[in-house]
Design a protein around this motif. Structure first.
Motif, short mmCIF file in Angstrom:
data_model
loop_
_atom_site.label_atom_id
_atom_site.label_comp_id
_atom_site.label_asym_id
_atom_site.label_seq_id
_atom_site.Cartn_x
_atom_site.Cartn_y
_atom_site.Cartn_z
N LEU A 54 0.76 -1.12 0.02
CA LEU A 54 -0.11 -0.01 0.04
C LEU A 54 0.75 1.26 0.04
O LEU A 54 0.24 2.38 0.17
N SER A 55 2.03 1.36 -0.28
CA SER A 55 3.15 2.24 -0.17
C SER A 55 2.73 3.29 -1.46
O SER A 55 2.25 2.63 -2.41
N GLU A 56 3.30 4.53 -1.26
CA GLU A 56 3.07 5.50 -2.42
C GLU A 56 1.60 5.40 -2.96
O GLU A 56 1.81 5.65 -4.20
N GLY A 57 0.72 5.29 -2.20
CA GLY A 57 -0.68 5.27 -2.90
C GLY A 57 -1.21 4.21 -3.48
O GLY A 57 -2.36 4.28 -4.10
N GLN A 58 -0.34 3.05 -3.43
CA GLN A 58 -1.05 1.88 -4.30
C GLN A 58 -2.03 1.40 -3.65
O GLN A 58 -2.15 1.37 -2.32
N VAL A 59 -3.09 0.39 -4.47
CA VAL A 59 -4.27 0.09 -3.86
C VAL A 59 -4.45 -1.08 -4.71
O VAL A 59 -4.52 -1.16 -5.93
N PRO A 60 -5.20 -2.15 -4.23
CA PRO A 60 -5.46 -3.17 -4.96
C PRO A 60 -6.78 -3.54 -5.75
O PRO A 60 -7.39 -4.29 -5.66
N LEU A 61 -6.74 -2.46 -6.51
CA LEU A 61 -8.01 -2.21 -7.43
C LEU A 61 -7.89 -3.37 -8.63
O LEU A 61 -6.65 -3.33 -9.13
N LEU A 62 -8.60 -4.22 -8.90
CA LEU A 62 -8.64 -5.00 -9.97
C LEU A 62 -8.78 -4.07 -11.41
O LEU A 62 -9.23 -3.32 -11.37
N THR A 63 -7.87 -4.57 -12.11
CA THR A 63 -7.86 -3.80 -13.80
C THR A 63 -8.44 -5.02 -14.62
O THR A 63 -8.57 -4.40 -15.86
N THR A 64 -8.59 -6.14 -14.36
CA THR A 64 -9.18 -6.98 -15.52
C THR A 64 -10.90 -7.00 -15.51
O THR A 64 -11.30 -7.67 -16.48
N LYS A 65 -11.48 -6.12 -14.57
CA LYS A 65 -12.52 -6.06 -14.74
C LYS A 65 -12.77 -4.42 -13.86
O LYS A 65 -11.94 -3.96 -13.01
N ARG A 66 -13.81 -3.78 -14.10
CA ARG A 66 -14.30 -2.36 -13.26
C ARG A 66 -14.58 -2.82 -12.12
O ARG A 66 -15.52 -3.55 -11.87
N VAL A 67 -14.01 -2.13 -11.13
CA VAL A 67 -14.35 -2.25 -9.60
C VAL A 67 -14.86 -1.06 -9.27
O VAL A 67 -14.25 0.19 -9.48
N TYR A 68 -16.21 -0.63 -8.92
CA TYR A 68 -16.75 0.52 -8.72
C TYR A 68 -16.51 1.07 -7.28
O TYR A 68 -17.17 0.72 -6.23
N TRP A 69 -15.27 1.62 -7.20
CA TRP A 69 -14.55 2.00 -5.85
C TRP A 69 -15.40 2.91 -5.16
O TRP A 69 -15.46 3.05 -4.01
N LYS A 70 -16.08 3.73 -5.98
CA LYS A 70 -16.76 4.77 -5.32
C LYS A 70 -18.04 4.24 -4.53
O LYS A 70 -18.34 4.61 -3.31
N THR A 71 -18.57 3.09 -5.16
CA THR A 71 -19.66 2.59 -4.63
C THR A 71 -19.27 2.03 -3.18
O THR A 71 -19.85 1.91 -2.30
N ALA A 72 -18.06 1.28 -3.18
CA ALA A 72 -17.54 0.41 -2.14
C ALA A 72 -17.22 1.52 -1.05
O ALA A 72 -17.32 1.11 0.13
N THR A 73 -16.70 2.54 -1.48
CA THR A 73 -16.29 3.63 -0.63
C THR A 73 -17.59 4.37 0.40
O THR A 73 -17.56 4.24 1.33
N ARG A 74 -18.60 4.32 -0.53
CA ARG A 74 -19.78 5.01 -0.04
C ARG A 74 -20.43 3.90 1.11
O ARG A 74 -20.84 4.22 2.26
N GLU A 75 -20.43 2.81 0.69
CA GLU A 75 -20.77 1.64 1.78
C GLU A 75 -19.90 1.84 3.00
O GLU A 75 -20.25 1.60 3.96
N PHE A 76 -18.48 1.80 2.63
CA PHE A 76 -17.40 1.73 3.96
C PHE A 76 -17.82 3.04 4.71
O PHE A 76 -17.94 2.69 6.05
N LEU A 77 -17.83 4.04 4.32
CA LEU A 77 -18.31 5.45 5.18
C LEU A 77 -19.80 5.21 5.59
O LEU A 77 -19.88 5.47 6.84
N TRP A 78 -20.76 4.52 5.42
CA TRP A 78 -21.71 4.00 5.92
C TRP A 78 -21.71 3.32 7.10
O TRP A 78 -22.25 3.27 8.22
N PHE A 79 -20.80 2.13 6.87
CA PHE A 79 -20.37 1.35 8.26
C PHE A 79 -19.90 2.30 9.34
O PHE A 79 -20.32 2.06 10.23
N LEU A 80 -19.17 3.16 8.97
CA LEU A 80 -18.79 3.99 10.12
C LEU A 80 -19.66 4.84 10.81
O LEU A 80 -19.32 5.31 11.88
N THR A 81 -20.93 5.15 10.13
CA THR A 81 -21.77 5.77 10.77
C THR A 81 -22.55 4.82 11.85
O THR A 81 -23.23 5.36 12.78
#
Length: 319
Positions: A54-81
């Motif tokens: 995860l250094s230097e901003g790296q993230v394990p987003l898959l590139t062989t298909k689109r991962v809707y990271w904003k959707t996943a982020t909205r879900e994660f922020l909802w968890f924190l509420t």
């Protein structure tokens, strides 16, 4: 039959995503075929591990298909509420959790409503959402409000108004005692599993600090590799990055460990298509600001650059 992708030459740096594709191929070609809770059937292996820098901003987003990271982020922020009702998610167009309340509504009312209409009604009608949109004490409830029971003079116990905020305690322990081996957020509350729409799959997060770097080990008891794991990897990386920023640490490594790691039998087309592709690119996550607490992040705070995934691949969710 899955088409085999030619191996990467030994001289070339191995793209982080090959781990995921290797796991997918291993499950599909050698996994045990089993009848599962959903009745769909799976091929599965027991026990798997993936590791991502995860250094230097790296993230394990898959590139062989689109991962809707904003959707996943909205879900994660909802968890924190700590919210357990799907209404805030549906209002943002996030339908990750809609199928479970929808199935209950159809079963108990006999009404053949579409998911689109059900979601719209959840958003428009607060009373309807209260009755039909709650998931029970799932992830976020356990993370920020694990129930506590206080002894009473008569020997009985009374539920406290507020439970334990594991995430807040985690931030404090990372700041004050980074060498601790107890930096854990746990979702598996045995007493409340039966009240949950779905018991936690990504159940345990443990964090480790060494040389000013924060790493996360995420244990997942049950893992849908095709649909769930791409989101889970993003969530683990996102959580680590947020905590690192809040605690003045550098991101280290995400270690993912799975128990029952499976592919659903009706995901054959997705598996074949994805294993025909080769990963490429190195997306980076940036966080625009450092809010006052880990509970104050907004979707606008996150940006991903250098992400050019191949086309989206879809498959049915087993409920």
């Amino acid at each position: 039959m899955v088409t085999r992708v030619p191996p990467v030459p030994d001289s070339a740096p191995r793209h982080y995503e090959w781990q995921y594709l290797d796991l997918m191929r291993r499950i599909w070609e050698t996994g045990d075929q089993r009848v599962d809770r959903t009745g769909v059937g799976t091929r599965s292996v027991f026990g798997a591990e993936l590791r991502f820098d995860l250094s230097e901003g790296q993230v394990p987003l898959l590139t062989t298909k689109r991962v809707y990271w904003k959707t996943a982020t909205r879900e994660f922020l909802w968890f924190l509420t700590g919210n357990t009702n799907i209404r805030p998610l549906c209002a943002q167009g996030v339908e990750i959790w809609t199928d479970w309340p929808l199935a209950r509504f159809r079963r108990e009312t006999g009404e053949a409503i579409s998911r689109e209409d059900f979601s719209a009604r959840i958003v428009a009608d607060a009373d309807f959402a209260e009755q039909w949109g709650d998931l029970g004490p799932v992830y976020g409830k356990q993370w920020v409000d694990w129930p506590v029971f206080e002894p009473q003079p008569d020997g009985s116990f009374r539920k406290a108004e507020r439970g334990i905020n594991q995430v807040a305690q985690l931030v404090e322990s990372l700041r004050s005692n980074p060498g601790s081996r107890r930096h854990i957020v746990e979702g598996w509350n045995v007493a409340e599993l039966d009240a949950m729409a779905l018991p936690p799959c990504h159940k345990t997060y443990q964090f480790h600090v060494a040389d000013g770097r924060l790493s996360c080990l995420l244990y997942q008891r049950s893992c849908d590799v095709a649909l769930g794991l791409p989101f889970n990897l993003w969530g683990g990386a996102l959580f680590t990055r947020m905590l690192a920023q809040q605690c003045d640490l550098e991101p280290g490594e995400l270690v993912w460990m799975g128990g029952d790691v499976h592919l659903y039998l009706n995901h054959a087309d997705l598996v074949a298509a994805q294993l025909d592709r080769a990963p490429e690119g190195s997306p980076r996550l940036t966080i625009a600001r450092r809010p006052e607490s880990i509970f104050d992040y907004r979707i606008e705070d996150f940006a991903v650059t250098d992400y050019a995934p191949q086309g989206a691949l879809s498959a049915p969710v087993a409920v």
